[in-house]
Scaffold this active site. Structure first.
Site, PDB file in Angstrom:
ATOM      1  N   ASN A  41       0.839  -1.204   0.000  1.00  3.50           N
ATOM      2  CA  ASN A  41       0.000   0.000   0.000  1.00  3.50           C
ATOM      3  C   ASN A  41       0.873   1.255   0.000  1.00  3.50           C
ATOM      4  OD1 ASN A  41       0.620  -0.943   2.637  1.00  3.50           O
ATOM      5  ND2 ASN A  41      -1.013   0.254   3.561  1.00  3.50           N
ATOM      6  N   ILE A  42       0.392   2.268  -0.699  1.00  4.57           N
ATOM      7  CA  ILE A  42       1.134   3.515  -0.862  1.00  4.57           C
ATOM      8  C   ILE A  42       0.193   4.669  -0.533  1.00  4.57           C
ATOM      9  CG2 ILE A  42       2.484   4.954  -2.446  1.00  4.57           C
ATOM     10  CD1 ILE A  42       3.132   2.390  -4.025  1.00  4.57           C
ATOM     11  N   GLU A  43       0.390   5.243   0.627  1.00  3.26           N
ATOM     12  CA  GLU A  43      -0.518   6.297   1.103  1.00  3.26           C
ATOM     13  C   GLU A  43      -0.033   7.677   0.667  1.00  3.26           C
ATOM     14  OE1 GLU A  43      -0.869   5.518   5.311  1.00  3.26           O
ATOM     15  OE2 GLU A  43      -2.033   3.694   4.933  1.00  3.26           O
ATOM     16  N   CYS A  52      -4.210   0.832  -2.170  1.00  2.65           N
ATOM     17  CA  CYS A  52      -3.974  -0.440  -1.474  1.00  2.65           C
ATOM     18  C   CYS A  52      -2.825  -1.238  -2.098  1.00  2.65           C
ATOM     19  CB  CYS A  52      -5.235  -1.287  -1.507  1.00  2.65           C
ATOM     20  SG  CYS A  52      -6.595  -0.666  -0.503  1.00  2.65           S
ATOM     21  N   GLU A  54      -3.032  -4.305  -3.184  1.00  2.69           N
ATOM     22  CA  GLU A  54      -3.482  -5.146  -4.297  1.00  2.69           C
ATOM     23  C   GLU A  54      -3.354  -4.441  -5.653  1.00  2.69           C
ATOM     24  OE1 GLU A  54      -4.924  -4.640  -1.380  1.00  2.69           O
ATOM     25  OE2 GLU A  54      -5.963  -6.401  -0.626  1.00  2.69           O
ATOM     26  N   CYS A  88     -10.847  -3.353  -3.845  1.00  5.92           N
ATOM     27  CA  CYS A  88      -9.800  -4.270  -4.331  1.00  5.92           C
ATOM     28  C   CYS A  88     -10.404  -5.551  -4.874  1.00  5.92           C
ATOM     29  CB  CYS A  88      -8.807  -4.589  -3.221  1.00  5.92           C
ATOM     30  SG  CYS A  88      -7.689  -3.225  -2.891  1.00  5.92           S
TER      31      CYS A  88
HETATM   32  N1  THU Z   1      -5.245  -1.601   2.626  1.00  2.49           N
HETATM   33  C1  THU Z   1      -4.707  -2.388   1.639  1.00  2.49           C
HETATM   34  O1  THU Z   1      -3.581  -2.156   1.199  1.00  2.49           O
HETATM   35  N2  THU Z   1      -5.444  -3.415   1.174  1.00  2.49           N
HETATM   36  C2  THU Z   1      -6.695  -3.751   1.619  1.00  2.49           C
HETATM   37  O2  THU Z   1      -7.362  -4.573   1.014  1.00  2.49           O
HETATM   38  C3  THU Z   1      -7.200  -3.121   2.845  1.00  2.49           C
HETATM   39  C4  THU Z   1      -6.570  -1.799   3.182  1.00  2.49           C
HETATM   40  C5  THU Z   1      -4.469  -0.447   3.097  1.00  2.49           C
HETATM   41  C6  THU Z   1      -5.016   0.883   2.668  1.00  2.49           C
HETATM   42  C7  THU Z   1      -4.434   1.790   3.717  1.00  2.49           C
HETATM   43  O3  THU Z   1      -3.128   2.186   3.302  1.00  2.49           O
HETATM   44  C8  THU Z   1      -4.300   0.922   4.947  1.00  2.49           C
HETATM   45  O4  THU Z   1      -4.435  -0.429   4.502  1.00  2.49           O
HETATM   46  C9  THU Z   1      -5.347   1.200   6.000  1.00  2.49           C
HETATM   47  O5  THU Z   1      -6.624   1.165   5.479  1.00  2.49           O
END
Ligand code: THU
Length: 130
Positions: A41-43, A52, A54, A88
């Site tokens: 995941n890359i915020e 996310c 995925e 996702c």
């Molecule tokens: N996140 C994912 O990467 N995949 C998911 O299916 C659920 C949520 C990440 C998004 C965000 O960066 C962090 O988890 C918290 O929601």
């Protein structure tokens, strides 16, 4: 068999950019070309702009030449058996089939196996859009 995918997802999770949620997630896809593609995941400071793990893995698969998801593993450091979020699931379903296996992991390995159809029954599909 799926253990290599678990390891790839766990290793990918180390690349997570999650300074806001502090919730690292890793994903790994075995694609139809036999290769494993991974993502984290890359915020973003503008929170809705983050994404996310995925879709990162899906993007890597497409750019690497993979076309279909054969099987996929997901792991989150702080939540055993982290299921892919709703958005996702729709993204994964574009490149999967009803029987594609999705492995939910904890820190030691795959703990639950689900099919795409179990994760997203009645997914959005229509012939009208091609
Ligand atoms: N996140 C994912 O990467 N995949 C998911 O299916 C659920 C949520 C990440 C998004 C965000 O960066 C962090 O988890 C918290 O929601």
């Amino acid at each position: 068999m799926a253990h290599d995918l678990f390891e790839a997802a766990r290793d990918a999770m180390k690349f997570a950019h999650a300074p806001y949620s502090k919730f690292p997630v890793g994903a790994a896809i075995r694609a139809d070309d036999g290769k494993i593609y991974t993502g984290a995941n890359i915020e973003n400071l503008s929170f809705p702009q983050g994404w996310c793990a995925e879709p990162t893995a899906i993007g890597c698969m497409i750019m690497g030449g993979g076309k279909k998801i054969v099987e996929m593993a997901v792991i989150a450091e702080k939540l055993a058996l982290c299921p892919p979020c709703g958005g996702c699931r729709q993204k994964i379903s574009e490149f999967a089939s009803a029987s594609t296996k999705i492995y939910l992991c904890d820190e030691v390995g795959v703990q639950k196996t689900m099919t795409m159809d179990e994760l997203l029954p009645l997914s959005f599909k229509t012939d009208i859009l091609g």
